[in-house]
Design an enzyme around this catalytic site. Structure first.
Site, PDB file in Angstrom:
ATOM      1  CG  HIS A   1      -0.219  -0.155   2.527  1.00 30.96           C
ATOM      2  ND1 HIS A   1       0.170  -1.385   2.997  1.00 30.96           N
ATOM      3  CD2 HIS A   1       0.202   0.747   3.443  1.00 30.96           C
ATOM      4  CE1 HIS A   1       0.790  -1.250   4.150  1.00 30.96           C
ATOM      5  NE2 HIS A   1       0.833   0.044   4.457  1.00 30.96           N
TER       6      HIS A   1
ATOM      7  CB  CYS B   1       6.630  21.624  14.026  1.00 34.07           C
ATOM      8  SG  CYS B   1       5.282  22.267  13.007  1.00 34.07           S
TER       9      CYS B   1
ATOM     10  CB  CYS C   1       7.418  26.195  12.280  1.00 33.41           C
ATOM     11  SG  CYS C   1       7.225  25.438  13.905  1.00 33.41           S
TER      12      CYS C   1
ATOM     13  CG  HIS D   1       3.383  23.472  17.375  1.00 33.15           C
ATOM     14  ND1 HIS D   1       3.601  24.821  17.539  1.00 33.15           N
ATOM     15  CD2 HIS D   1       3.939  23.150  16.175  1.00 33.15           C
ATOM     16  CE1 HIS D   1       4.256  25.289  16.493  1.00 33.15           C
ATOM     17  NE2 HIS D   1       4.470  24.298  15.645  1.00 33.15           N
TER      18      HIS D   1
ATOM     19  CD  GLU E   1       2.764  25.426  12.502  1.00 36.61           C
ATOM     20  OE1 GLU E   1       2.105  26.205  11.785  1.00 36.61           O
ATOM     21  OE2 GLU E   1       3.990  25.561  12.691  1.00 36.61           O
TER      22      GLU E   1
HETATM   23  P1  5GP Z   1       1.510   0.944   7.400  1.00 33.66           P
HETATM   24  O1  5GP Z   1       2.004   1.330   8.728  1.00 33.66           O
HETATM   25  O2  5GP Z   1       1.395  -0.543   7.204  1.00 33.66           O
HETATM   26  O3  5GP Z   1       2.288   1.594   6.290  1.00 33.66           O
HETATM   27  O4  5GP Z   1       0.070   1.551   7.275  1.00 33.66           O
HETATM   28  C1  5GP Z   1      -1.105   0.786   7.293  1.00 33.66           C
HETATM   29  C2  5GP Z   1      -2.287   1.737   7.291  1.00 33.66           C
HETATM   30  O5  5GP Z   1      -3.486   0.973   7.156  1.00 33.66           O
HETATM   31  C3  5GP Z   1      -2.416   2.530   8.587  1.00 33.66           C
HETATM   32  O6  5GP Z   1      -2.404   3.917   8.269  1.00 33.66           O
HETATM   33  C4  5GP Z   1      -3.747   2.067   9.170  1.00 33.66           C
HETATM   34  O7  5GP Z   1      -4.437   3.129   9.785  1.00 33.66           O
HETATM   35  C5  5GP Z   1      -4.483   1.526   7.983  1.00 33.66           C
HETATM   36  N1  5GP Z   1      -5.402   0.440   8.277  1.00 33.66           N
HETATM   37  C6  5GP Z   1      -5.190  -0.606   9.115  1.00 33.66           C
HETATM   38  N2  5GP Z   1      -6.226  -1.456   9.073  1.00 33.66           N
HETATM   39  C7  5GP Z   1      -7.130  -0.952   8.183  1.00 33.66           C
HETATM   40  C8  5GP Z   1      -8.399  -1.395   7.710  1.00 33.66           C
HETATM   41  O8  5GP Z   1      -8.924  -2.448   8.072  1.00 33.66           O
HETATM   42  N3  5GP Z   1      -9.024  -0.610   6.795  1.00 33.66           N
HETATM   43  C9  5GP Z   1      -8.478   0.564   6.351  1.00 33.66           C
HETATM   44  N4  5GP Z   1      -9.187   1.261   5.449  1.00 33.66           N
HETATM   45  N5  5GP Z   1      -7.277   1.000   6.780  1.00 33.66           N
HETATM   46  C10 5GP Z   1      -6.610   0.263   7.679  1.00 33.66           C
HETATM   47 ZN    ZN Z   2       5.262  24.403  13.799  1.00 35.27          ZN
END
Ligand code: 5GP
Ligand code: ZN
Length: 219
Positions: A135, A191, A194, A208, A212
């Protein structure tokens, strides 16, 4: 297990509503992250069965595949920018200048440019993903969200642990290939906007970030 949770979207994208699956075709599914770490947070899931179980660093060694993913993330970036414009455009100083020019009598020959919201989107992968299916994160830069609850949430998007898609292919000796050694997630907070440092004071950082976020929207 929970680490396989993204598989369902690739297998049956047609069973989800548009607030969950933004769009899909034969090759990609774009979804909204269920635990968004910014005010807008999408995930691009390639459906290629030979790639979906690979670590992104390995999957992106295939130049043709990488080119296809880059092209698709550009589409998603444009879509996300449109979403930001709809959400925040009316608040932004540039949009107000533009609207004022538009309603002038007579309107000027050349309208001032609106804000380029595509610049407010970041696209990349985590050096150590927590979810198994390949992903790519596509999110607004604000890192402002209720769901940003843990130290590692912030640093995973704010240090070299986050690898921008345009940095691929990575050089063989790129230090991001050994993320644990580098200790990115344990770094002091800084941050995104900034550069101010917050040590390991997460509550202060969160406060913060809220400030922002307000300024960033209106810029
Ligand atoms: P990673 O840390 O693997 O790069 O990011 C995985 C992402 O998948 C995280 O941002 C998490 O919030 C998201 N995520 C985990 N489980 C699910 C799910 O069941 N459905 C959706 N839509 N997102 C998920
Ligand atoms: Zn800042």
């Amino acid at each position: 297990g929970v680490r396989d949770g993204l598989g369902a979207y690739i297998n049956k994208p047609e069973t989800y509503t548009p607030d969950v699956v933004a769009y899909y075709d034969e090759d990609f599914v774009a979804i909204h992250d269920m635990f968004p770490k910014s005010s807008l947070h999408l995930l691009l899931l390639p459906r290629d069965q030979t790639k979906t179980r690979l670590h992104p660093f390995d999957a992106f060694e295939d130049a043709e595949f990488l080119a296809n993913v880059k092209a698709e993330t550009q589409k998603l970036r444009t879509l996300a920018a449109g979403e930001l414009r709809r959400k925040y455009g009316k608040d932004s100083a540039q949009e107000q200048t533009r609207q004022a020019a538009l309603s002038a009598d007579p309107p000027p020959d050349e309208l001032p440019q609106g804000r380029d919201w595509e610049q407010e989107i970041v696209v990349g992968v985590h050096a150590v993903p927590s979810m198994n299916h390949l992903h790519v994160h596509v999110l607004s830069v604000d890192r402002y969200s209720e769901r940003l609850k843990h130290r590692k949430h912030y640093n995973s998007f704010s240090t070299p642990f986050f690898v921008p898609i345009d940095d691929f292919p990575l050089a063989p000796d790129d230090e991001r290939r050994r993320p644990t050694e580098a200790g990115y997630l344990k770094r002091d907070f800084a941050c995104w906007r900034c550069g101010k440092g917050f040590g390991n004071r997460f509550a202060e950082l969160k406060q913060h970030l809220e400030q922002e976020f307000r300024d960033w929207k209106k810029l």
